[in-house]
Write an enzyme that holds these catalytic residues in place. Structure first.
Site, PDB file in Angstrom:
ATOM      1  N   LYS A 184      79.007  97.909 130.990  1.00  0.00           N
ATOM      2  CA  LYS A 184      78.411  99.340 131.487  1.00  0.00           C
ATOM      3  C   LYS A 184      78.252 100.716 130.737  1.00  0.00           C
ATOM      4  O   LYS A 184      79.417 100.709 129.859  1.00  0.00           O
ATOM      5  CB  LYS A 184      78.750  99.659 133.126  1.00  0.00           C
ATOM      6  CG  LYS A 184      77.539 100.297 133.734  1.00  0.00           C
ATOM      7  CD  LYS A 184      76.967  99.135 134.475  1.00  0.00           C
ATOM      8  CE  LYS A 184      75.892  99.835 135.556  1.00  0.00           C
ATOM      9  NZ  LYS A 184      75.337  98.791 136.330  1.00  0.00           N
ATOM     10  N   GLY A 199      66.398 101.650 155.209  1.00  0.00           N
ATOM     11  CA  GLY A 199      65.825 101.847 154.176  1.00  0.00           C
ATOM     12  C   GLY A 199      64.831 100.890 153.465  1.00  0.00           C
ATOM     13  O   GLY A 199      64.924  99.608 153.856  1.00  0.00           O
ATOM     14  N   VAL A 200      63.417 101.436 153.451  1.00  0.00           N
ATOM     15  CA  VAL A 200      62.386 100.549 153.193  1.00  0.00           C
ATOM     16  C   VAL A 200      61.871 100.578 151.844  1.00  0.00           C
ATOM     17  O   VAL A 200      60.486 100.847 151.738  1.00  0.00           O
ATOM     18  CB  VAL A 200      61.251 100.640 154.427  1.00  0.00           C
ATOM     19  CG1 VAL A 200      60.500  99.395 154.510  1.00  0.00           C
ATOM     20  CG2 VAL A 200      62.006 100.807 155.628  1.00  0.00           C
ATOM     21  N   ALA A 220      63.647  96.429 149.891  1.00  0.00           N
ATOM     22  CA  ALA A 220      63.526  96.149 151.506  1.00  0.00           C
ATOM     23  C   ALA A 220      62.131  95.912 151.907  1.00  0.00           C
ATOM     24  O   ALA A 220      61.975  95.106 152.969  1.00  0.00           O
ATOM     25  CB  ALA A 220      64.076  97.519 152.131  1.00  0.00           C
ATOM     26  N   TYR A 221      61.080  96.276 151.286  1.00  0.00           N
ATOM     27  CA  TYR A 221      59.853  96.211 151.858  1.00  0.00           C
ATOM     28  C   TYR A 221      59.294  94.527 151.603  1.00  0.00           C
ATOM     29  O   TYR A 221      58.849  93.961 152.446  1.00  0.00           O
ATOM     30  CB  TYR A 221      58.576  97.021 151.027  1.00  0.00           C
ATOM     31  CG  TYR A 221      57.457  96.853 151.501  1.00  0.00           C
ATOM     32  CD1 TYR A 221      56.866  97.434 152.656  1.00  0.00           C
ATOM     33  CD2 TYR A 221      56.471  96.036 150.864  1.00  0.00           C
ATOM     34  CE1 TYR A 221      55.640  97.291 152.979  1.00  0.00           C
ATOM     35  CE2 TYR A 221      55.044  95.670 151.155  1.00  0.00           C
ATOM     36  CZ  TYR A 221      54.879  96.430 152.447  1.00  0.00           C
ATOM     37  OH  TYR A 221      53.349  96.145 152.844  1.00  0.00           O
TER      38      TYR A 221
END
Length: 364
Positions: A80, A180-181, A185-186
């Site tokens: 990272k 959460g959308v 998520a949508y």
């Protein structure tokens, strides 16, 4: 912070400090483990309060990528980068080009990608200096927006968790509470809706909620009410640390499966939900579709091949449940064990190969 002592304790391989006075670049590349292959992990740009905080974040995130990549079945290690600075004010072309040269200097030990505070455009600039970067523009042969692929991985992982909890992986008629959308998520809601699941949604962004309600006939609830819904499955797809002392008593779902990172506030919370009989799909496994997708770019991106590998998240989640039962441990521990066992097997195989090679050379 005693850096070498910390690296020795948690078996880190390399920590690289990158500085470019002209551009203002101050970056830290952490490489945790390359047993399985080159370290792959994104570049995060954040206005850290101190250099020590930045170092700790780079080290923590790099180790997380080792486990994520190993559990995902990728032939890649964990690394990272963090860049110290305000991503809204401190970016410039020279900074990312300079950073690209530092990556190139590692000669393939580390491959970067987009992360918090960086964009596809930033990766394109890095690409001007090195090929050791993924998540670049589609014009360069990239995989494009990873959100739909991540969502598909969460969807198949959720089905595996449903099978463990209910005896069938069918989500038809199941109620899923989605916290959460956003983009991932949508798309997840789209998959669920098409299979006949009932959706309950919550988000601080009303426009995101309205979009889900209109498209999927979802039921809206308040952001603090999502935990206590009469749902079969709780899908955290927003903030981390949402499985905690306050939320666990509210949960009625039998399954927790969502895209959010670091869902458990503390390991003890993983122990608690395990004792409650809640089936938990470990976050860094179920949301690994994005990294599987960008990793495919290293072979010349092929969407069908990438999606086939992402569909394997179903089998990986099943393996984790099997380890959980075998060793009588919570699933979050079983996920770590799955990754550690794979790294150990490959490490032993490589060590044996090198020993045999030395033996052949010695006896010539």
């Amino acid at each position: 912070m005693e850096i070498f002592k910390y690296m020795e304790t948690y078996d880190y391989e390399q920590l690289v400090f990158c500085q470019d006075k002209t551009s203002g670049l101050k970056a830290i590349i952490a490489i945790h483990d390359t047993t399985l292959g080159p370290a792959l992990g994104g570049t995060r740009m954040w206005n850290y309060a101190s250099e020590e905080e930045a170092i700790e974040d780079a080290l923590r995130l790099a180790k997380g990528m080792t486990y994520k990549n190993a559990a995902a079945g990728l032939n890649l290690g964990g690394g990272k980068t963090v860049i110290i600075g305000d991503p809204l004010k401190d970016k410039n072309e020279e900074m990312f080009r300079a950073f690209g040269r530092f990556i190139q200097g590692l000669n393939g030990r580390y491959i970067t990608a987009e992360d918090v505070g960086t964009t596809v455009a930033d990766m394109d600039i890095i690409h001007e200096e090195t090929n050791y970067v993924t998540g670049i523009s589609e014009a360069f042969g990239s995989s494009g927006n990873p959100s739909p692929v991540t969502a598909y991985g969460v969807y198949v992982g959720m089905k595996a968790a449903a099978k463990e909890a209910f005896g069938s992986d069918s989500l038809e008629g199941k109620t899923v509470a989605v916290q959460g959308v956003g983009n991932v998520a949508y798309t997840l809601c789209d998959y669920l809706h098409k299979e006949g699941a009932k959706l309950i949604v919550a988000d601080i962004n009303q426009a995101s909620v309205d979009r889900a309600v209109n498209a999927f006939d979802a039921v809206q609830v308040g952001v603090d009410e999502i935990y206590s819904q009469d749902a079969d499955i709780f899908a955290p797809c927003a903030l981390g640390a949402i499985i905690n002392d306050n939320t666990i008593p509210q949960l009625k779902a039998k399954v927790i499966a969502g895209s959010a990172n670091n869902q458990l506030k503390d390991t003890k919370h993983g122990d608690i939900i395990h004792e409650m009989g809640i089936v938990y799909a470990p976050d860094y496994v179920i949301n690994s579709g994005g990294v599987i997708n960008v990793a495919d770019e290293l072979y010349g991106y092929n969407h069908d091949r990438a999606m086939k590998r992402v569909s394997g998240i179903y089998d990986t989640i099943e393996k984790i449940f099997a380890i959980s039962k075998r060793d009588e441990i919570p699933t979050y521990v079983a996920a770590d064990r799955l990754a550690e066992e794979r790294i150990e097997r490959v490490g032993k195989s490589r060590s044996q190969f090198l020993q045999n090679g030395k033996h052949i050379i010695t006896n010539r």
